[in-house]
Design a protein around this motif. Structure first.
Motif, PDB file in Angstrom:
ATOM      1  N   PRO A   1      -7.016  -0.901  -9.520  1.00  0.00           N
ATOM      2  CA  PRO A   1      -5.986  -1.903  -9.180  1.00  0.00           C
ATOM      3  C   PRO A   1      -4.581  -1.364  -9.396  1.00  0.00           C
ATOM      4  O   PRO A   1      -4.306  -0.696 -10.395  1.00  0.00           O
ATOM      5  CB  PRO A   1      -6.296  -3.054 -10.145  1.00  0.00           C
ATOM      6  CG  PRO A   1      -7.756  -2.915 -10.445  1.00  0.00           C
ATOM      7  CD  PRO A   1      -8.024  -1.438 -10.458  1.00  0.00           C
ATOM      8  N   GLY A   2      -3.697  -1.659  -8.441  1.00  0.00           N
ATOM      9  CA  GLY A   2      -2.311  -1.220  -8.554  1.00  0.00           C
ATOM     10  C   GLY A   2      -2.047   0.169  -8.013  1.00  0.00           C
ATOM     11  O   GLY A   2      -0.894   0.604  -7.976  1.00  0.00           O
ATOM     12  N   TYR A   3      -3.093   0.863  -7.574  1.00  0.00           N
ATOM     13  CA  TYR A   3      -2.940   2.225  -7.074  1.00  0.00           C
ATOM     14  C   TYR A   3      -2.952   2.258  -5.547  1.00  0.00           C
ATOM     15  O   TYR A   3      -3.529   1.384  -4.897  1.00  0.00           O
ATOM     16  CB  TYR A   3      -4.063   3.120  -7.598  1.00  0.00           C
ATOM     17  CG  TYR A   3      -3.847   3.634  -8.998  1.00  0.00           C
ATOM     18  CD1 TYR A   3      -3.484   4.955  -9.229  1.00  0.00           C
ATOM     19  CD2 TYR A   3      -3.993   2.802 -10.102  1.00  0.00           C
ATOM     20  CE1 TYR A   3      -3.281   5.436 -10.522  1.00  0.00           C
ATOM     21  CE2 TYR A   3      -3.795   3.264 -11.400  1.00  0.00           C
ATOM     22  CZ  TYR A   3      -3.436   4.586 -11.597  1.00  0.00           C
ATOM     23  OH  TYR A   3      -3.232   5.050 -12.874  1.00  0.00           O
ATOM     24  N   SER A   4      -2.328   3.297  -4.992  1.00  0.00           N
ATOM     25  CA  SER A   4      -2.353   3.566  -3.557  1.00  0.00           C
ATOM     26  C   SER A   4      -2.997   4.918  -3.300  1.00  0.00           C
ATOM     27  O   SER A   4      -2.898   5.833  -4.130  1.00  0.00           O
ATOM     28  CB  SER A   4      -0.939   3.581  -2.966  1.00  0.00           C
ATOM     29  OG  SER A   4      -0.413   2.289  -2.840  1.00  0.00           O
ATOM     30  N   ILE A   5      -3.623   5.037  -2.129  1.00  0.00           N
ATOM     31  CA  ILE A   5      -4.217   6.306  -1.725  1.00  0.00           C
ATOM     32  C   ILE A   5      -4.013   6.480  -0.227  1.00  0.00           C
ATOM     33  O   ILE A   5      -4.055   5.510   0.532  1.00  0.00           O
ATOM     34  CB  ILE A   5      -5.725   6.358  -2.083  1.00  0.00           C
ATOM     35  CG1 ILE A   5      -6.304   7.738  -1.759  1.00  0.00           C
ATOM     36  CG2 ILE A   5      -6.504   5.281  -1.346  1.00  0.00           C
ATOM     37  CD1 ILE A   5      -7.738   7.917  -2.234  1.00  0.00           C
TER      38      ILE A   5
ATOM     39  N   TYR B   1      -3.214   0.184  -0.407  1.00  0.00           N
ATOM     40  CA  TYR B   1      -2.728  -0.222  -1.735  1.00  0.00           C
ATOM     41  C   TYR B   1      -3.660  -1.296  -2.255  1.00  0.00           C
ATOM     42  O   TYR B   1      -3.845  -2.338  -1.625  1.00  0.00           O
ATOM     43  CB  TYR B   1      -1.290  -0.731  -1.605  1.00  0.00           C
ATOM     44  CG  TYR B   1      -0.764  -1.504  -2.786  1.00  0.00           C
ATOM     45  CD1 TYR B   1      -0.972  -1.083  -4.095  1.00  0.00           C
ATOM     46  CD2 TYR B   1      -0.006  -2.668  -2.593  1.00  0.00           C
ATOM     47  CE1 TYR B   1      -0.466  -1.800  -5.170  1.00  0.00           C
ATOM     48  CE2 TYR B   1       0.509  -3.381  -3.651  1.00  0.00           C
ATOM     49  CZ  TYR B   1       0.275  -2.946  -4.943  1.00  0.00           C
ATOM     50  OH  TYR B   1       0.779  -3.654  -5.999  1.00  0.00           O
ATOM     51  N   ASN B   2      -4.270  -1.040  -3.393  1.00  0.00           N
ATOM     52  CA  ASN B   2      -5.224  -1.981  -3.983  1.00  0.00           C
ATOM     53  C   ASN B   2      -4.473  -3.063  -4.754  1.00  0.00           C
ATOM     54  O   ASN B   2      -3.968  -2.825  -5.842  1.00  0.00           O
ATOM     55  CB  ASN B   2      -6.190  -1.240  -4.912  1.00  0.00           C
ATOM     56  CG  ASN B   2      -7.257  -2.161  -5.484  1.00  0.00           C
ATOM     57  OD1 ASN B   2      -7.335  -3.339  -5.124  1.00  0.00           O
ATOM     58  ND2 ASN B   2      -8.087  -1.638  -6.366  1.00  0.00           N
ATOM     59  N   ARG B   3      -4.417  -4.275  -4.173  1.00  0.00           N
ATOM     60  CA  ARG B   3      -3.710  -5.400  -4.794  1.00  0.00           C
ATOM     61  C   ARG B   3      -4.650  -6.274  -5.621  1.00  0.00           C
ATOM     62  O   ARG B   3      -4.200  -7.227  -6.259  1.00  0.00           O
ATOM     63  CB  ARG B   3      -3.055  -6.272  -3.721  1.00  0.00           C
ATOM     64  CG  ARG B   3      -2.071  -5.544  -2.834  1.00  0.00           C
ATOM     65  CD  ARG B   3      -1.424  -6.485  -1.834  1.00  0.00           C
ATOM     66  NE  ARG B   3      -0.534  -7.438  -2.489  1.00  0.00           N
ATOM     67  CZ  ARG B   3       0.082  -8.430  -1.867  1.00  0.00           C
ATOM     68  NH1 ARG B   3      -0.124  -8.623  -0.574  1.00  0.00           N
ATOM     69  NH2 ARG B   3       0.888  -9.243  -2.517  1.00  0.00           N
ATOM     70  N   SER B   4      -5.944  -5.998  -5.571  1.00  0.00           N
ATOM     71  CA  SER B   4      -6.899  -6.854  -6.270  1.00  0.00           C
ATOM     72  C   SER B   4      -6.955  -6.496  -7.751  1.00  0.00           C
ATOM     73  O   SER B   4      -6.281  -5.571  -8.211  1.00  0.00           O
ATOM     74  CB  SER B   4      -8.291  -6.720  -5.644  1.00  0.00           C
ATOM     75  OG  SER B   4      -8.895  -5.497  -6.037  1.00  0.00           O
ATOM     76  N   GLU B   5      -7.783  -7.202  -8.486  1.00  0.00           N
ATOM     77  CA  GLU B   5      -7.960  -6.931  -9.912  1.00  0.00           C
ATOM     78  C   GLU B   5      -9.195  -6.086 -10.173  1.00  0.00           C
ATOM     79  O   GLU B   5      -9.595  -5.906 -11.330  1.00  0.00           O
ATOM     80  CB  GLU B   5      -8.052  -8.259 -10.683  1.00  0.00           C
ATOM     81  CG  GLU B   5      -6.776  -9.095 -10.606  1.00  0.00           C
ATOM     82  CD  GLU B   5      -6.873 -10.380 -11.390  1.00  0.00           C
ATOM     83  OE1 GLU B   5      -7.986 -10.670 -11.894  1.00  0.00           O
ATOM     84  OE2 GLU B   5      -5.869 -11.092 -11.510  1.00  0.00           O
ATOM     85  N   HIS B   6      -9.809  -5.576  -9.109  1.00  0.00           N
ATOM     86  CA  HIS B   6     -11.011  -4.753  -9.223  1.00  0.00           C
ATOM     87  C   HIS B   6     -10.854  -3.495  -8.376  1.00  0.00           C
ATOM     88  O   HIS B   6     -10.038  -3.468  -7.445  1.00  0.00           O
ATOM     89  CB  HIS B   6     -12.242  -5.553  -8.774  1.00  0.00           C
ATOM     90  CG  HIS B   6     -12.491  -6.780  -9.602  1.00  0.00           C
ATOM     91  ND1 HIS B   6     -13.254  -6.782 -10.738  1.00  0.00           N
ATOM     92  CD2 HIS B   6     -12.048  -8.063  -9.438  1.00  0.00           C
ATOM     93  CE1 HIS B   6     -13.284  -8.004 -11.247  1.00  0.00           C
ATOM     94  NE2 HIS B   6     -12.560  -8.791 -10.484  1.00  0.00           N
ATOM     95  N   PRO B   7     -11.626  -2.449  -8.662  1.00  0.00           N
ATOM     96  CA  PRO B   7     -11.491  -1.211  -7.889  1.00  0.00           C
ATOM     97  C   PRO B   7     -11.923  -1.404  -6.439  1.00  0.00           C
ATOM     98  O   PRO B   7     -12.685  -2.315  -6.102  1.00  0.00           O
ATOM     99  CB  PRO B   7     -12.433  -0.235  -8.606  1.00  0.00           C
ATOM    100  CG  PRO B   7     -12.725  -0.847  -9.930  1.00  0.00           C
ATOM    101  CD  PRO B   7     -12.621  -2.324  -9.751  1.00  0.00           C
ATOM    102  N   ILE B   8     -11.418  -0.522  -5.579  1.00  0.00           N
ATOM    103  CA  ILE B   8     -11.949  -0.376  -4.238  1.00  0.00           C
ATOM    104  C   ILE B   8     -12.480   1.054  -4.123  1.00  0.00           C
ATOM    105  O   ILE B   8     -12.109   1.932  -4.919  1.00  0.00           O
ATOM    106  CB  ILE B   8     -10.906  -0.650  -3.141  1.00  0.00           C
ATOM    107  CG1 ILE B   8      -9.726   0.318  -3.252  1.00  0.00           C
ATOM    108  CG2 ILE B   8     -10.442  -2.101  -3.182  1.00  0.00           C
ATOM    109  CD1 ILE B   8      -8.733   0.228  -2.094  1.00  0.00           C
ATOM    110  N   PHE B   9     -13.352   1.284  -3.141  1.00  0.00           N
ATOM    111  CA  PHE B   9     -13.960   2.593  -2.957  1.00  0.00           C
ATOM    112  C   PHE B   9     -13.752   3.010  -1.505  1.00  0.00           C
ATOM    113  O   PHE B   9     -13.975   2.226  -0.587  1.00  0.00           O
ATOM    114  CB  PHE B   9     -15.442   2.540  -3.320  1.00  0.00           C
ATOM    115  CG  PHE B   9     -15.678   2.164  -4.759  1.00  0.00           C
ATOM    116  CD1 PHE B   9     -15.883   3.125  -5.729  1.00  0.00           C
ATOM    117  CD2 PHE B   9     -15.674   0.823  -5.148  1.00  0.00           C
ATOM    118  CE1 PHE B   9     -16.077   2.783  -7.056  1.00  0.00           C
ATOM    119  CE2 PHE B   9     -15.868   0.460  -6.472  1.00  0.00           C
ATOM    120  CZ  PHE B   9     -16.065   1.446  -7.441  1.00  0.00           C
TER     121      PHE B   9
END
Length: 342
Positions: A277-281, A248-256
């Protein structure tokens, strides 16, 4: 005084809703609410169903933008009417305080840290804490790109992704993954062994527990690394769930993200997924991994291959869409080494 306090909490929550300004709010809700007054009326009616304590919890979650660990906000399972359509209460609150463009319940994923998720509570109630949910990253994602492993790729051996100093006592059977933090080609800090069902990996998180990257030394680092580290912020929440491992991306920037279970079987093309941000995978699928390991020709891949390793880069992507062709060119990234025995 009691009524005044509850009314004040409801009023502050309404004022804390996400708005785009310049009339954007009306456009965001035009599919449901006929007017702002109708939306306000339905929202106030919903919030007034809550007792004082749940209202305070909801206010803490919203005011801290999810930085504080807050309890569930249970509410009777029902549907709210807005205009000619109906909306689940958790969808309404998630739209109000996080994602104005949210449309349907199936776009949401309840976080594993939510007590309602773990305890499988009474189906007559539902948690409506908007920070106990993430948006679900679908098959197409926002933007996917591929990384083709060229023959001149950096020669990274399995030894680069392990620590021979780990003793059998350290490698306890109850751990489910080990996290390594990298900056370019250099591993920084100690390996972090995870025993709990979920772990936060972050740079700066108030009252946060987990793998704090902000405690690692920052001297003798390039400006690129320093800037990228500062973008990690609340970082990610990594959780082991019945169907696999979720990030779960809790930051304010994308993760890859790159994972064996996101790749195309028997292909030299690696899939790199961008998670906003705010998305889960689901970064690792246990069942798919088992099937892939039964069917995959390990001689087909060039160089070392770890079927239980997930790579996550903060803020910077890699592959043909970016100037960085390989993850070792990314300033800040993680290797998640999963325990194959689970």
């Amino acid at each position: 005084m009691f009524r005044s306090k509850r009314s004040g909490l409801v009023r502050r929550l309404w004022q804390s809703r996400v708005t785009g300004g310049n009339g954007q709010e009306a456009d965001d809700w035009s599919d449901l609410a006929g007017s702002l007054n109708e939306l306000k009326s339905v929202t106030h009616s919903l919030l007034k169903r809550l007792k004082e304590k749940p209202l305070e919890v909801l206010s803490q979650a919203v005011q801290s933008s999810g930085a504080l660990h807050t309890a569930c906000v249970p509410m009777a399972r029902s549907e709210l009417r807005l205009g000619k359509q109906t909306l689940a209460p958790q969808v309404l609150l998630c739209r109000l305080f996080r994602w104005p463009d949210l449309k349907h319940l199936f776009e949401l994923k309840r976080l594993y840290s939510c007590e309602g998720f773990a305890r499988n509570t009474d189906s007559s109630t539902v948690c409506c804490n908007p920070y106990h949910f993430s948006r679900l990253c679908g098959p197409e994602c926002t933007a996917s790109c591929t990384e083709t492993e060229a023959t001149n790729s950096p020669n990274i051996t399995p030894g680069d992704f392990s620590d021979a100093s780990l003793s059998p006592d350290t490698m306890k059977q109850c751990h489910w993954c080990i996290v390594a933090y990298w900056e370019h080609r250099t591993r920084v800090g100690r390996l972090y062994t995870v025993y709990e069902q979920s772990v936060s990996i972050f740079y700066d998180l108030p009252h946060g527990n987990g793998f704090c990257l902000g405690q690692l030394a920052l001297h003798n680092r390039s400006e690129t690394v320093k800037r990228t580290r500062s973008k990690i912020g609340y970082g990610i929440l990594l959780s082991r769930e019945p169907d696999g491992v979720w990030a779960y991306n809790r930051s304010e920037h994308p993760i890859f993200v790159n994972s064996p279970t996101l790749d195309i079987p028997n292909s030299r093309t690696l899939i790199v997924r961008k998670v906003m941000p705010g998305y889960s995978i689901k970064v690792f699928d246990y069942e798919k991994s088992y099937l892939l390991q039964q069917a995959t020709d390990t001689d087909y891949a060039d160089g070392p291959y770890d079927p239980n390793s997930v790579r996550i880069s903060f803020a910077k992507g890699w592959g043909p869409c970016y100037s960085r062709q390989f993850i070792t060119s990314c300033p800040c990234w993680l290797e998640i080494m999963l325990n194959s025995s689970r």
